[in-house]
Design an enzyme around this catalytic site. Structure first.
Site, PDB file in Angstrom:
ATOM      1  N   GLY A  11       0.862  -1.179   0.000  1.00 19.49           N
ATOM      2  CA  GLY A  11       0.000   0.000   0.000  1.00 19.49           C
ATOM      3  C   GLY A  11       0.901   1.233   0.000  1.00 19.49           C
ATOM      4  CE  LYS A  35      -3.734 -10.055   2.854  1.00 16.02           C
ATOM      5  NZ  LYS A  35      -4.435 -10.450   4.069  1.00 16.02           N
ATOM      6  CG  ASP A 209      -2.584 -10.567   7.099  1.00 16.09           C
ATOM      7  OD1 ASP A 209      -3.539 -11.127   7.674  1.00 16.09           O
ATOM      8  OD2 ASP A 209      -2.509 -10.440   5.863  1.00 16.09           O
ATOM      9  NE  ARG A 277     -14.349   9.633   8.451  1.00 14.37           N
ATOM     10  CZ  ARG A 277     -13.277   9.373   7.744  1.00 14.37           C
ATOM     11  NH1 ARG A 277     -12.424   8.472   8.159  1.00 14.37           N
ATOM     12  NH2 ARG A 277     -13.053   9.994   6.618  1.00 14.37           N
ATOM     13  CD  GLU A 362      -6.106   0.871   8.634  1.00 12.27           C
ATOM     14  OE1 GLU A 362      -6.055   0.987   7.396  1.00 12.27           O
ATOM     15  OE2 GLU A 362      -7.119   0.483   9.236  1.00 12.27           O
TER      16      GLU A 362
END
Ligand code: SIN
Length: 501
Positions: A11, A35, A209, A277, A362
């Site tokens: 990412g 992956k 993961d 949010r 993240e």
């Protein structure tokens, strides 16, 4: 094959760590493992953009305050200050790598507004910012001969010896083989864990993961229960990650209404649709709980004609696929898991508690977000920390002799004897209830999870496993960690810990 720095995850965090590092130290051999092929990373589906102060009316103090307020002041103020002040710099990096942004005819950036922000400060590319950034950065990555890509290979575990991370153990399903790849340093950039819930805005393979791998290796983690839900996800039965209705729609004046057409958020929230949010999710949930047959809706019918297709083409085509016309129809919404604010604890350079292991993006808990991330603060975080990690590694990395990079492989047997992991479905539903309804969930016992984990562990040890088994093992690892928090009564009110301000 040689690898001096091995990065897990393709990412934005993983790719930019590789690019920043190689621009400082082109002599280092970098391996980037994913992956899949990286196109299902959270970055790819990010619609919003990158928050950064870009106008003289705005200020770093304001972005700083907004970030703290969204995070209920549970953030690390130093980290918040660093990230908001360096956001313009990393956006400039992306621009210099060829990423383009929405601009007015005179060249000024067309900045978006999102919940919790006091100013329009979202730099974006239509409603497809993530995809554009991902494609541009991925194509830049291919220019560097010292960055080697290994795709369709799942990192099973860290290889830890003598209290240090020495590399990773990788499963390659196609080849039915496991490889132990030594590396002087490993960077985990594996993204979030939204697949622990039945509804999410991320791809199905967002199975936590990196976090699970770190938990198994005893690496320090933090704020694990702080998962952010996104309030406006098109509720059309399917749980597809592409159902996100970007928050930028509310920034452009979309309403959230109930069955009676009332903008009910204003009953409890002075900023209405532009509240953060967590607060919007909570109000929606409260509203629909009053009548289980009712819905909440996003209403864009008052937008000037053509706005949707022009400014929000991705959302428009999503609505079309669902037989909805946002210029005429109300869009039914339901919150879904979106982002993990907690994760592997790191310092400002991405260093974890395990020597030679870094975490970026993240998967990391940097302290930026507190218990609720401010909209469009995630990609800037990934970039700032990727750059910091690269700078630290460029200074620290010492060349070692090539024979320290010997690969080790073994054959893996993947018989279909394990059946469906139904225990996972049960846990997904329970956790969703817990997070959304704040009702005491019908959790299974910690022992049940541990028994199942033990069976899986034994099987992995013996080389009898599959991708499905690895996914179940990672999800259970995270459920176990969350249940331990629950048992210790650390998470009574999560995720909306308003009383803790
Ligand atoms: C959105 O477009 O609403 C998501 C952006 C973000 O998560 O910051």
């Amino acid at each position: 094959m040689t690898s001096e720095i091995l990065i897990v995850g393709k990412g934005i965090a993983g790719m930019t760590s590789a690019i920043y590092l190689t621009e400082l130290r082109p002599d280092i051999q970098i391996t980037l493992i994913d992956k899949s092929d990286g196109s299902s990373s959270a970055t790819f589906f990010a619609q919003g953009g990158l928050a950064a102060v870009q106008s003289t009316l705005d200020s770093f103090d304001s972005h700083y305050r907004d970030t703290l307020e969204a995070g209920h002041f549970l953030n690390d103020p130093k980290i918040v200050r660093e990230v908001v002040t360096r956001a313009p710099e990393v956006i400039q990096d992306l621009s210099s790598w060829g990423v383009s942004w929405d601009r007015f005819e005179d060249g000024r950036l067309n900045l978006g507004l999102e919940g919790g922000h006091s100013f329009s400060r979202i730099v974006h590319h239509g409603d497809q910012s993530g995809k554009i950034i991902h494609q541009q950065v991925a194509s830049k990555l291919r220019n560097y001969p010292n960055i080697q890509l290994i795709e369709h290979s799942a990192v099973r575990d860290l290889w830890v010896e003598e209290g240090e991370c020495k590399g990773v153990i990788v499963y390659q399903e196609d080849l039915s083989q496991e490889m132990t790849i030594p590396s002087q340093t490993v960077i985990l950039a594996t993204g979030g864990l939204s697949s622990i819930f039945p509804r999410s805005t991320n791809a199905q393979n967002s199975t936590g993961d990196g976090l699970a791998i770190a938990l198994r290796a005893g690496v320090k983690t933090g704020d694990l229960p702080w998962v952010q839900f996104h309030p406006t996800v098109l509720n059309i039965g399917s749980t597809d990650h592409s159902n996100l209705l970007t928050e930028a729609l509310r920034g452009a004046d979309a309403y959230i209404i109930n069955e009676k057409g009332s903008r009910f958020l204003f009953d409890s929230l002075s900023k209405g649709e532009l509240s953060t949010r967590d607060l919007v999710c909570e109000a929606i949930w409260r509203e629909i709980a009053k009548d289980p047959n009712s819905n909440a809706y996003l209403d864009c019918r008052h937008f000037p004609k053509g706005t949707m297709i022009r400014s929000f083409p991705q959302v428009y085509s999503l609505c079309q696929r669902a037989n909805l016309d946002p210029e005429k129809d109300l869009l039914p919404i339901l919150p879904a898991a979106h982002y993990h604010c907690g994760g592997i604890s790191t310092d400002r350079t991405g260093k974890t508690s395990l020597p030679r292991l870094y975490a970026v993006g993240e998967v990391a808990r940097t302290g930026l977000h507190g218990c609720n991330r401010l909209a469009s603060n995630s990609i800037i975080e990934a970039l700032v920390f990727a750059k910091n990690a690269a700078a630290a590694l460029a200074l620290e990395h010492r060349k070692e002799s090539a024979n320290s990079y010997q690969l080790d492989t073994r054959k893996i047997y993947s018989p279909d004897i394990f059946g469906q992991p139904s225990v996972i479905d049960f846990w997904k539903e329970s956790l969703f209830e817990y997070f959304m309804k704040k009702s005491k969930p019908e959790f299974g016992s910690l022992q049940e999870i541990r028994d199942r984990l033990q069976i899986l562990e034994l099987s992995v040890e013996r080389g009898i496993y599959s991708t499905t088994i690895l996914k179940e093992r990672n999800l259970l690892q995270i459920y176990e960690a969350l249940l331990i928090f629950n048992k210790n009564e650390c998470v009574h009110d999560f995720p909306y810990q308003k009383n803790r301000i």
